[in-house]
Design an enzyme around this catalytic site. Structure first.
Site, mmCIF file in Angstrom:
data_model
loop_
_atom_site.group_PDB
_atom_site.id
_atom_site.type_symbol
_atom_site.label_atom_id
_atom_site.label_comp_id
_atom_site.label_asym_id
_atom_site.label_seq_id
_atom_site.Cartn_x
_atom_site.Cartn_y
_atom_site.Cartn_z
ATOM 1 N N CYS A 75 1.634 7.439 0.266
ATOM 2 C CA CYS A 75 2.620 7.417 1.344
ATOM 3 C C CYS A 75 3.437 6.120 1.307
ATOM 4 O O CYS A 75 4.274 5.983 0.429
ATOM 5 C CB CYS A 75 1.935 7.658 2.689
ATOM 6 S SG CYS A 75 3.045 8.450 3.857
ATOM 7 N N HIS B 298 -0.845 12.636 1.897
ATOM 8 C CA HIS B 298 -2.145 11.965 1.997
ATOM 9 C C HIS B 298 -3.236 12.816 1.347
ATOM 10 O O HIS B 298 -3.870 13.617 2.027
ATOM 11 C CB HIS B 298 -2.500 11.737 3.473
ATOM 12 C CG HIS B 298 -1.657 10.715 4.131
ATOM 13 N ND1 HIS B 298 -2.021 9.394 4.227
ATOM 14 C CD2 HIS B 298 -0.445 10.813 4.725
ATOM 15 C CE1 HIS B 298 -1.082 8.721 4.858
ATOM 16 N NE2 HIS B 298 -0.112 9.551 5.176
ATOM 17 N N GLU C 72 -6.082 11.971 0.542
ATOM 18 C CA GLU C 72 -7.412 11.603 1.054
ATOM 19 C C GLU C 72 -7.895 12.520 2.174
ATOM 20 O O GLU C 72 -9.093 12.643 2.402
ATOM 21 C CB GLU C 72 -7.429 10.128 1.498
ATOM 22 C CG GLU C 72 -6.663 9.782 2.767
ATOM 23 C CD GLU C 72 -5.178 9.499 2.558
ATOM 24 O OE1 GLU C 72 -4.621 9.959 1.539
ATOM 25 O OE2 GLU C 72 -4.561 8.848 3.422
HETATM 26 N N1 GLN Z 1 5.925 4.141 7.184
HETATM 27 C C1 GLN Z 1 6.200 5.129 6.199
HETATM 28 C C2 GLN Z 1 6.925 6.328 6.794
HETATM 29 O O1 GLN Z 1 6.937 6.507 7.976
HETATM 30 C C3 GLN Z 1 4.902 5.584 5.524
HETATM 31 C C4 GLN Z 1 3.936 6.244 6.437
HETATM 32 C C5 GLN Z 1 2.537 6.345 5.864
HETATM 33 O O2 GLN Z 1 2.177 5.604 4.959
HETATM 34 N N2 GLN Z 1 1.724 7.219 6.428
HETATM 35 O O3 GLN Z 1 7.487 7.098 6.066
#
Ligand code: GLN
Length: 543
Positions: A383, A509, A511
């Site tokens: 992410c 994600h 995970e």
């Molecule tokens: N802050 C980034 C976004 O909003 C990544 C978010 C995250 O890592 N879950 O896109």
């Protein structure tokens, strides 16, 4: 299912006794006996979901397939049972009140005074029965967050009291308490447990089974004493010793016959003995690794392991399948930023840049990516970690020196990470996120495709910003490939580097989807490449 059984798990004496782990261990044992189970967590705080809570307060937010932002206990449930959860599996006081107040505004209570009893308790009971009434489960296990005696949990305990009255023997209450050891007296003490059960009795609920968390084994006479004072059968006092790993707890609970006691109380006959072969094999592997690697986890909540819970657990699953002990060392991205170079990452066999929000420590994460790219160390960006990889490549390979994400610099001339037009239109803290499961198409000949072994996958998301497709060609030509795409929206879900042993960034994600039974392919492959990196290092050292 007409006769769905309901098990409630409450906690007493202190928080952090591991109600979640006891609940999922019981679920695992009953599932291994052939029952279909689901777990629900009721959280007594007023936030509608934990999404707006500081990770220091709450740890990781776990995201379900249908986009619920939930308590991290749900992650344990999926990891143990391999069954996905949903919106219905995590209810907070905020959600309950929001629903009741919405109904009141629509006039659905026909002029009556809206009260905690019956309106709030009815809403709680409705949410509990929703899972039972779905017809999918033999047993619903509902964990009540907080500690008995808290003001906040009163309506929940009251709802449990009412459900017992309605359901009779189709309902069971397990109470988890602490039996502390007093070193000065050289004794385990049962009084806190007695008091905790008394508090429950004052609220009209007699627990059926008492699970005692303890550092030292309970003698039979101590168990008998707890049974006598807490008004339960001797066989209903269960010892829960501290475990080396949470994955030991189902077997420990089996030894204590918790599952049999539950079945006896619910008047159910076991379909068969629990089939835990796969589980035991997994435990054998994590306890007998044949190799070892060290992964650097670069984040800004490193003093707080719960903030990256699912990542740590995914490494345990991926390590097991590779017979490899994965040591995860956390490095604070702000420290890397202060250092201004990659020295803090020396010795790692792989580098994972963690998800996150806000600018704190981002430049440190970008330095970490740079180090992994140039030193050819396996790199995994999740992410925000992927977004950092894109920014680093833009700055140092494409020469767009001021490239950034719009999240960190609204005025950047090169917003390589941008916000989707659709997202901009949505207001409110929770509404602007892209949440839950989305499809992703993997390009043939990509490393991602090779790893997953299939072209169409779906993964869970929680973010606002995206790779900016205006720069697609520039990145592709210079060697950063967009190997996973959402075909409906054309959003980039995966990037990877050519000419690097293992360099993958994912906007989702992974995970959240790794379980004991199904370790996530990206984590499995990343660990494998870290093992290769580690042995190539020792070969070079020997030369
Ligand atoms: N802050 C980034 C976004 O909003 C990544 C978010 C995250 O890592 N879950 O896109």
């Amino acid at each position: 299912m007409a006769d769905t059984k309901y098990i409630f798990v409450t906690g007493g004496v202190t928080s952090s006794l591991g109600k979640g782990i006891i609940s999922v261990s019981l679920a695992k044992l009953l599932q291994a006996r052939g029952y279909s189970i689901t777990i629900q967590k009721l959280d007594p705080y007023i936030n509608v979901d934990p999404g707006t809570l500081d990770p220091y307060e709450h740890g990781e937010c776990y995201v379900t397939e249908d986009g619920a932002v939930t308590d991290l206990d749900l992650g344990h449930y999926e990891r143990f049972s391999n069954v996905p959860t949903s919106q219905a599996n995590n209810v907070t006081t905020g959600k309950i009140y929001q629903a009741v107040i919405n109904k009141e505004r629509k006039g659905e209570f026909f002029g009556s005074t809206v009260q905690v009893i019956p309106h709030i308790t009815d809403e709680i009971k409705y949410r509990i029965k929703l899972l039972g009434n779905s017809g999918k489960y033999d047993i619903v296990i509902t964990e009540i967050g907080g500690t008995v005696g808290d003001i906040e949990s009163l309506p929940y305990i009251e709802a449990v009291r009412q459900m017992r009255r309605e359901l009779g023997s189709n309902c069971l209450v397990i109470h988890l308490t602490l039996v502390p050891y007093l070193a000065a007296a050289e004794e385990l003490k049962t009084k806190p447990t007695q008091h905790s059960v008394k508090t429950m009795l004052e609220q009209g609920v007699q627990p059926d089974i008492i699970v005692c968390r303890t550092e030292r084994p309970l003698t039979n006479s101590l168990k008998a004493k707890i049974a006598l004072f807490c008004n339960v059968d001797d066989s209903s006092v269960i010892e829960s010793l501290d475990a080396n790993t949470i994955y030991d707890v189902p077997l420990m609970m089996q030894k204590e016959r918790l599952d049999l006691e539950v079945l006896r109380k619910l008047k159910m006959t076991s379909k068969h003995e629990p089939n835990l072969e796969g589980w035991e094999e997994f435990l054998h592997r994590i306890k007998n690794p044949t190799s070892e690697v060290t992964i650097g986890l670069i984040g800004k909540y490193v003093e707080l392991k719960d903030a990256y819970k699912s990542i740590f657990e995914s490494f345990i699953h991926a390590g097991a399948i590779n017979n490899c002990k994965v040591r995860v060392k956390t490095v604070h991205s702000e420290h890397i930023e202060e250092n201004g170079n990659g020295n803090l990452m020396e010795g790692f066999d792989g580098i994972l840049v963690a998800p996150g929000f806000g600018p704190r420590g981002v430049e440190g994460k970008i330095i970490a990516v740079n180090y992994a790219r140039l030193q050819r160390i396996p790199f995994f960006g999740i992410c925000l970690g992927m977004q950092c990889a894109v920014i680093e490549f833009a700055r140092n390979v494409l020469g767009l020196k001021k490239a950034n994400s719009l999240e960190f610099n609204q005025k950047t001339p090169w917003p390589v990470i941008d916000m989707m037009e659709d997202q901009k239109k949505i207001a409110g803290l929770d509404g602007t996120m892209r949440l839950g499961k989305f499809d992703c198409f993997l390009k043939p000949n990509s490393k991602a495709f090779q790893i997953y072994g299939t072209q169409n996958i779906s993964e869970r998301h929680r973010h606002r910003y995206e790779f900016n497709n205006k720069f697609s060609e520039q990145f592709e030509t210079a060697g950063m490939k967009q190997s996973g795409i959402n075909l409906q929206t054309e959003l980039v879900e995966i990037i990877e580097l050519e000419n690097h042993p293992w360099f993958i960034g994912v906007q989702f994600h992974p995970e959240y989807k790794s379980t004991v039974a199904n370790p996530h392919p990206l984590f499995v492959s990343f660990v494998k490449s870290a093992m290769e990196y580690s042995s190539s290092k020792s070969l070079t050292n020997k030369k």
